[in-house]
Design a protein around this motif. Sequence first.
Motif, mmCIF file in Angstrom:
data_model
loop_
_atom_site.group_PDB
_atom_site.id
_atom_site.type_symbol
_atom_site.label_atom_id
_atom_site.label_comp_id
_atom_site.label_asym_id
_atom_site.label_seq_id
_atom_site.Cartn_x
_atom_site.Cartn_y
_atom_site.Cartn_z
ATOM 1 N N ARG A 175 0.840 -1.205 0.000
ATOM 2 C CA ARG A 175 0.000 0.000 0.000
ATOM 3 C C ARG A 175 0.875 1.255 0.000
ATOM 4 O O ARG A 175 0.604 2.225 -0.715
ATOM 5 N N GLN A 176 1.950 1.229 0.792
ATOM 6 C CA GLN A 176 2.854 2.368 0.867
ATOM 7 C C GLN A 176 3.552 2.597 -0.467
ATOM 8 O O GLN A 176 3.719 3.744 -0.917
ATOM 9 N N VAL A 177 3.965 1.525 -1.108
ATOM 10 C CA VAL A 177 4.608 1.620 -2.416
ATOM 11 C C VAL A 177 3.672 2.302 -3.416
ATOM 12 O O VAL A 177 4.087 3.160 -4.201
ATOM 13 N N VAL A 178 2.392 1.924 -3.366
ATOM 14 C CA VAL A 178 1.409 2.539 -4.263
ATOM 15 C C VAL A 178 1.217 4.014 -3.920
ATOM 16 O O VAL A 178 1.233 4.878 -4.797
ATOM 17 N N ARG A 179 1.061 4.314 -2.648
ATOM 18 C CA ARG A 179 0.808 5.690 -2.215
ATOM 19 C C ARG A 179 1.973 6.628 -2.532
ATOM 20 O O ARG A 179 1.789 7.829 -2.718
ATOM 21 N N HIS A 180 3.173 6.062 -2.601
ATOM 22 C CA HIS A 180 4.360 6.874 -2.873
ATOM 23 C C HIS A 180 4.634 7.047 -4.371
ATOM 24 O O HIS A 180 5.736 7.421 -4.758
ATOM 25 N N ASN A 181 3.620 6.763 -5.182
ATOM 26 C CA ASN A 181 3.727 6.987 -6.634
ATOM 27 C C ASN A 181 4.815 6.139 -7.295
ATOM 28 O O ASN A 181 5.484 6.591 -8.230
ATOM 29 N N LEU A 182 5.001 4.927 -6.807
ATOM 30 C CA LEU A 182 6.059 4.075 -7.358
ATOM 31 C C LEU A 182 5.526 2.993 -8.287
ATOM 32 O O LEU A 182 6.297 2.203 -8.825
ATOM 33 N N VAL A 183 4.203 2.967 -8.493
ATOM 34 C CA VAL A 183 3.587 1.904 -9.292
ATOM 35 C C VAL A 183 2.790 2.499 -10.449
ATOM 36 O O VAL A 183 2.126 3.536 -10.295
ATOM 37 N N THR A 184 2.866 1.836 -11.591
ATOM 38 C CA THR A 184 2.056 2.240 -12.735
ATOM 39 C C THR A 184 1.103 1.109 -13.121
ATOM 40 O O THR A 184 1.384 -0.068 -12.882
ATOM 41 N N VAL A 185 -0.020 1.487 -13.713
ATOM 42 C CA VAL A 185 -0.972 0.531 -14.278
ATOM 43 C C VAL A 185 -1.108 0.866 -15.756
ATOM 44 O O VAL A 185 -1.523 1.977 -16.102
ATOM 45 N N ASN A 186 -0.705 -0.058 -16.605
ATOM 46 C CA ASN A 186 -0.719 0.158 -18.056
ATOM 47 C C ASN A 186 0.076 1.411 -18.440
ATOM 48 O O ASN A 186 -0.316 2.183 -19.324
ATOM 49 N N GLY A 187 1.189 1.616 -17.722
ATOM 50 C CA GLY A 187 2.079 2.726 -18.036
ATOM 51 C C GLY A 187 1.706 4.057 -17.401
ATOM 52 O O GLY A 187 2.459 5.025 -17.517
ATOM 53 N N LYS A 188 0.559 4.108 -16.729
ATOM 54 C CA LYS A 188 0.126 5.349 -16.087
ATOM 55 C C LYS A 188 0.257 5.229 -14.570
ATOM 56 O O LYS A 188 -0.143 4.217 -13.992
#
Length: 208
Positions: free
Chosen positions: A117-130
């Motif tokens: 969850r923290q990884v996602v919240r810290h803008n480190l993950v993309t979905v389909n490049g976004k």
Amino acid sequence: MARYIGAKCKQCRREGKKLFLKGERCYTAACAIERRPYAPGQHGQQKTKLSEYGLQLREKQKAKRIYGVLEGQFRTYFEKSDAQPGITGENLLRNLELRLDNVAYRLGLGRSRTEARQVVRHNLVTVNGKRVNIPSYQVKIGDVIEVKEDAKSFERFKQITEVTGSRIVPEWLEADIEALKGTVKAVPARDQIDTDIQETLIVELYSK
């Protein structure tokens, strides 16, 4: 957004079993529930037999804690699941599994759901490049979840993959842990969700 920031071991003790809220650390580290196998609080050691309602409530609380969802959001998931075709309880687990933070955890991008969850919240993950920084974002079949390119060299992910590299990825996902990415191949079937939850008890609770 509100979130629980208390001790995770207290949550496990309250439910009377390991919920593996710390990921792999729960397999290796000394666990509070093993030292104190009773609920926290002044009256935790008192043995009481749960009523039917009590069993249903505890199952709901356990599901909320495993997936890191608070009460209002959990009820919204239930109402959405009840309106969908199919079996309500299975729909509920499926919707929880398809949260972006849970999928990132399942793919090995976090040692625990909290870390994912923290990884996602810290803008480190993309979905389909976004870039997507909403943990509750619902992924769909065909979505590609990936750590953004300039973050793949972070020491953090080296430490994470050293722990999660041997983790078994569910059949409905395809993971490339070296590339720090994965794809949603299908919507998970009930027998592909290994979370220890009796969803029928939750449905009974909300149906009262």
